[in-house]
Enzyme design. Sequence first.
Site, short mmCIF file in Angstrom:
data_model
loop_
_atom_site.label_atom_id
_atom_site.label_comp_id
_atom_site.label_asym_id
_atom_site.label_seq_id
_atom_site.Cartn_x
_atom_site.Cartn_y
_atom_site.Cartn_z
N VAL A 58 -16.76 -26.18 -6.75
CA VAL A 58 -17.55 -24.97 -6.97
C VAL A 58 -16.67 -23.73 -7.05
O VAL A 58 -15.61 -23.69 -6.43
CB VAL A 58 -18.62 -24.82 -5.85
CG1 VAL A 58 -17.99 -24.46 -4.53
CG2 VAL A 58 -19.70 -23.83 -6.22
N CYS A 59 -17.11 -22.76 -7.84
CA CYS A 59 -16.52 -21.42 -7.86
C CYS A 59 -17.69 -20.43 -7.87
O CYS A 59 -18.77 -20.76 -7.40
CB CYS A 59 -15.57 -21.25 -9.05
SG CYS A 59 -16.38 -21.26 -10.67
N ARG A 60 -17.51 -19.27 -8.42
CA ARG A 60 -18.59 -18.28 -8.42
C ARG A 60 -19.69 -18.66 -9.40
O ARG A 60 -20.86 -18.68 -9.06
CB ARG A 60 -18.06 -16.89 -8.75
CG ARG A 60 -19.15 -15.82 -8.76
CD ARG A 60 -18.55 -14.43 -8.98
NE ARG A 60 -19.57 -13.41 -8.86
CZ ARG A 60 -20.24 -12.91 -9.88
NH1 ARG A 60 -20.02 -13.35 -11.10
NH2 ARG A 60 -21.16 -11.98 -9.68
N MET A 86 -21.47 -20.87 -6.96
CA MET A 86 -22.07 -20.37 -5.72
C MET A 86 -23.26 -19.47 -6.00
O MET A 86 -24.15 -19.34 -5.15
CB MET A 86 -21.03 -19.63 -4.87
CG MET A 86 -20.05 -20.56 -4.17
SD MET A 86 -20.83 -21.81 -3.10
CE MET A 86 -21.56 -20.79 -1.82
#
Length: 107
Positions: A58-60, A86
């Site tokens: 996961v990232c932003r 996220m």
Amino acid sequence: MSKSTVPAELADDTVILDVRRQDEWDAGHAPTAVHIPFEELQSRLGELPATDGPIPVVCRGGGRSSRATKWLNDMGYEAVNVAGGMKAWHAEGKPMESAGGADPKVV
């Protein structure tokens, strides 16, 4: 193209790999996440979480994690991108915590 999943398909206690920058992590992250910034991934492979299946990454918003997922799969690891990152995790109401006890948020 990398494989992907969405937060709704993941249990709240799923161990995920968070590849965001330190300030993003500090603002809010999944309580069971392992933090390895994207730029450090290659040198910190030994810190990848042990899982029974693919490692959710996961990232932003999904861009960095998509690249990380593709690279990990190319390197022989089994990984899936968390689509929407996220931002989607938070929108789904999944658990989050932050550094210093502030209200967690996605930056």
